[in-house]
Write an enzyme that holds these catalytic residues in place. Structure first.
Site, PDB file in Angstrom:
ATOM      1  N   SER A 151       0.857  -1.180   0.000  1.00 23.87           N
ATOM      2  CA  SER A 151       0.000   0.000   0.000  1.00 23.87           C
ATOM      3  C   SER A 151       0.895   1.233   0.000  1.00 23.87           C
ATOM      4  O   SER A 151       1.722   1.403   0.892  1.00 23.87           O
ATOM      5  CB  SER A 151      -0.881  -0.033   1.248  1.00 23.87           C
ATOM      6  OG  SER A 151      -1.639   1.134   1.344  1.00 23.87           O
ATOM      7  N   ASP A 196      -7.277   3.008  -3.008  1.00 23.41           N
ATOM      8  CA  ASP A 196      -7.990   3.043  -1.725  1.00 23.41           C
ATOM      9  C   ASP A 196      -8.219   4.499  -1.332  1.00 23.41           C
ATOM     10  O   ASP A 196      -7.266   5.264  -1.163  1.00 23.41           O
ATOM     11  CB  ASP A 196      -7.157   2.333  -0.649  1.00 23.41           C
ATOM     12  CG  ASP A 196      -7.878   2.222   0.688  1.00 23.41           C
ATOM     13  OD1 ASP A 196      -9.043   2.666   0.785  1.00 23.41           O
ATOM     14  OD2 ASP A 196      -7.271   1.684   1.636  1.00 23.41           O
ATOM     15  N   GLU A 206     -11.271   0.756  -3.419  1.00 22.28           N
ATOM     16  CA  GLU A 206     -11.578   0.419  -2.026  1.00 22.28           C
ATOM     17  C   GLU A 206     -12.187   1.631  -1.310  1.00 22.28           C
ATOM     18  O   GLU A 206     -11.637   2.740  -1.363  1.00 22.28           O
ATOM     19  CB  GLU A 206     -10.245   0.010  -1.367  1.00 22.28           C
ATOM     20  CG  GLU A 206     -10.342  -0.561   0.024  1.00 22.28           C
ATOM     21  CD  GLU A 206      -8.942  -0.959   0.554  1.00 22.28           C
ATOM     22  OE1 GLU A 206      -8.005  -1.168  -0.260  1.00 22.28           O
ATOM     23  OE2 GLU A 206      -8.795  -1.041   1.783  1.00 22.28           O
ATOM     24  N   LYS A 230      -2.999   4.993  -2.449  1.00 20.67           N
ATOM     25  CA  LYS A 230      -3.938   5.779  -1.667  1.00 20.67           C
ATOM     26  C   LYS A 230      -4.355   6.971  -2.520  1.00 20.67           C
ATOM     27  O   LYS A 230      -3.485   7.633  -3.130  1.00 20.67           O
ATOM     28  CB  LYS A 230      -3.265   6.254  -0.375  1.00 20.67           C
ATOM     29  CG  LYS A 230      -2.990   5.122   0.604  1.00 20.67           C
ATOM     30  CD  LYS A 230      -4.289   4.577   1.177  1.00 20.67           C
ATOM     31  CE  LYS A 230      -4.026   3.607   2.313  1.00 20.67           C
ATOM     32  NZ  LYS A 230      -5.274   3.093   2.889  1.00 20.67           N
ATOM     33  N   ASP A 265     -13.933  -1.815   2.831  1.00 23.40           N
ATOM     34  CA  ASP A 265     -12.992  -2.045   3.929  1.00 23.40           C
ATOM     35  C   ASP A 265     -13.686  -1.579   5.219  1.00 23.40           C
ATOM     36  O   ASP A 265     -14.330  -2.376   5.917  1.00 23.40           O
ATOM     37  CB  ASP A 265     -11.678  -1.292   3.629  1.00 23.40           C
ATOM     38  CG  ASP A 265     -10.696  -1.268   4.787  1.00 23.40           C
ATOM     39  OD1 ASP A 265     -10.999  -1.820   5.855  1.00 23.40           O
ATOM     40  OD2 ASP A 265      -9.596  -0.670   4.658  1.00 23.40           O
ATOM     41  N   LYS A 291      -1.050  -0.897  -4.443  1.00 25.68           N
ATOM     42  CA  LYS A 291      -2.281  -0.170  -4.071  1.00 25.68           C
ATOM     43  C   LYS A 291      -1.900   1.279  -3.821  1.00 25.68           C
ATOM     44  O   LYS A 291      -0.969   1.553  -3.066  1.00 25.68           O
ATOM     45  CB  LYS A 291      -2.873  -0.815  -2.820  1.00 25.68           C
ATOM     46  CG  LYS A 291      -3.786   0.074  -1.975  1.00 25.68           C
ATOM     47  CD  LYS A 291      -4.541  -0.766  -0.960  1.00 25.68           C
ATOM     48  CE  LYS A 291      -4.779  -0.023   0.345  1.00 25.68           C
ATOM     49  NZ  LYS A 291      -5.467  -0.873   1.340  1.00 25.68           N
ATOM     50  N   LYS A 349      -9.971  -7.538   7.512  1.00 25.85           N
ATOM     51  CA  LYS A 349      -8.999  -7.181   8.558  1.00 25.85           C
ATOM     52  C   LYS A 349      -9.567  -7.714   9.864  1.00 25.85           C
ATOM     53  O   LYS A 349     -10.669  -7.306  10.269  1.00 25.85           O
ATOM     54  CB  LYS A 349      -8.870  -5.662   8.676  1.00 25.85           C
ATOM     55  CG  LYS A 349      -8.180  -4.969   7.520  1.00 25.85           C
ATOM     56  CD  LYS A 349      -8.166  -3.461   7.736  1.00 25.85           C
ATOM     57  CE  LYS A 349      -7.488  -2.761   6.571  1.00 25.85           C
ATOM     58  NZ  LYS A 349      -7.761  -1.304   6.574  1.00 25.85           N
ATOM     59  N   GLY A 361      -4.269  -4.589   5.797  1.00 28.48           N
ATOM     60  CA  GLY A 361      -3.184  -4.380   6.752  1.00 28.48           C
ATOM     61  C   GLY A 361      -3.420  -3.110   7.549  1.00 28.48           C
ATOM     62  O   GLY A 361      -4.148  -2.214   7.101  1.00 28.48           O
TER      63      GLY A 361
END
Ligand code: SMG
Ligand code: MG
Length: 382
Positions: free
Chosen positions: A147, A201, A226, A175, A251, A173, A275, A303
């Site tokens: 990430s 995400d 996400e 952000k 998420d 991934k 998670k 994570g």
């Protein structure tokens, strides 16, 4: 359906004390998301001391209540004042009993998950069984993604992504947030090529007014987007899922098996980020995995910048059959110069599922002591 081992490994332990440790670990580089920038990991660790040996669990809450309503000091307090006393009162427990013992406390899932993990670790260490065996792992190693935080500029982002690609990560991934989305995604897609796995995400940074804008992500062939909208707004995610080709993955919204099933039934999410901390523990995480597997919904392991304690358990979880996408299960060196357990090192873009009893990770208690930000709390039976 995954079968959790019940014989032998399910022998209860007698909890004699609970120790709470709060430590600070500097991150190797700042991690910026739509809700803020972190330069260190403020971690709460739980150690349960039982008649059959100790167990460790890691609380995934962040220092501040910005990812979800939970935060480290809040978890510290709710464990000290409610969960640990209830566990000590119950005295003889299996991990599978812990959620019931804690059910009188509403919410506080990350706090509950940390204590349940510590009990499971003690129970399985005593039985000589690993988390992977107990969970029903079907592979010895798991595919790893990374990430990547929001960067000060595109050049720095591309340099960071290149480094991770060189290290062998199997999925990137990014952000994103309003103002940092199409351009970084286009630049990274250009860098890594059309076939490399890429996802984004948003950590709730958008609103339904942004649906037309988010549709423009379709041209980049993303694995998924996400959590674009606030966690309570399942309906907004349904609208987005209807409007775009990129799969929507929840998420923050997924807090339990019931919520996961509801979101899947409503077509708000076609992939689920699991998670354990967010859903109250590894046992609930497995139930979500099972529900998704039954419905042919792929899952992947999220994570929370875990130390080796939480990472060991996450890697075991990610070895279940429904985890068909690479997780945010990166190597220790992506986060920390030195880990609190043995380091998790990527080999060919994968991490090995620990084979030793319990999490299989050995906590370096001298580092827990060295990195503490306050004295340990010891909670014993009143
Ligand atoms: O553990 O590599 C990790 C971090 C993965 O992006 C990550 N986690 O929303 O999925 C998420 C975030 C939550 C933590 S951001 C501080
Ligand atoms: Mg997320």
């Amino acid at each position: 359906m995954t079968t959790v081992h019940t014989s032998g490994s399910a022998l209860p332990v007698v909890v004699e004390a609970v120790e709470l440790h709060r430590i600070a670990m500097p991150l190797v580089r700042p991690f910026e998301t739509s809700f803020g920038r972190q330069t260190a990991r403020d971690v709460l660790l739980v150690r349960v001391i039982t008649d059959s040996g100790d167990g460790w669990g890691e609380c995934v809450a962040m220092a501040d209540p910005v990812y979800s309503s939970e935060y480290v000091a809040g978890c510290d307090a709710v464990i000290r004042d409610y969960l640990a006393p209830a566990l000590l009162d119950a005295s003889t427990v299996r991990a599978a009993d812990v959620a019931g013992v804690f059910s009188f406390v509403i919410g506080h899932r990350m706090a509950k998950a940390a204590v349940e993990a510590a009990v499971l670790d003690a129970q399985l260490r005593a039985a000589g069984i690993s988390f992977g065996e107990y969970f029903g792992a079907v592979r010895p190693e798991v595919d790893c993604g990374v990430s990547v935080g929001i960067s000060p500029d595109l050049d720095q982002l591309l340099a960071e992504v290149s480094g991770y690609v060189d290290e062998g990560y199997r999925r990137i991934k990014l952000k994103i947030k309003p103002g940092w989305d199409l351009a970084p995604v286009a630049a990274v897609r250009d860098l890594i090529g059309p076939d490399a796995l890429l996802q984004v995400d948003a950590n709730t940074a958008y609103t339904v007014a942004d649906i037309d804008h988010l549709r423009r992500l379709d041209e980049f062939g993303l694995l998924l987007i996400e959590q674009p909208f606030v966690e309570e707004d399942i309906a907004a995610h349904v609208l987005l899922a209807r409007a775009i080709d990129t799969p929507v993955c929840l998420d923050e919204s997924i807090t339990s098996t019931d919520v996961a099933i509801d979101a899947i039934d409503r077509d708000a999410t076609s992939i689920v980020n699991i998670k354990a901390g967010r859903v109250g523990g590894y046992l609930e995480a497995i139930r979500i995995h099972d529900a998704c597997l039954d419905r042919d919904v792929p899952v992947w392991c999220g994570g929370m910048l875990e130390t080796g304690i939480g990472r060991a358990a996450n890697v075991a979880l990610a070895a279940l059959p429904g985890f068909t996408l690479p997780g945010d299960t990166s190597g220790s060196n992506r986060y920390f110069a030195e880990d609190i357990t043995e380091s998790f090192v990527l080999v060919d873009g994968r991490l090995a599922v620990p084979a030793g009893p319990g999490t299989g990770a050995t906590v370096r208690t001298e580092l827990v002591d060295q990195w503490k930000t306050r004295p340990a709390h010891l909670i014993t039976r009143a």
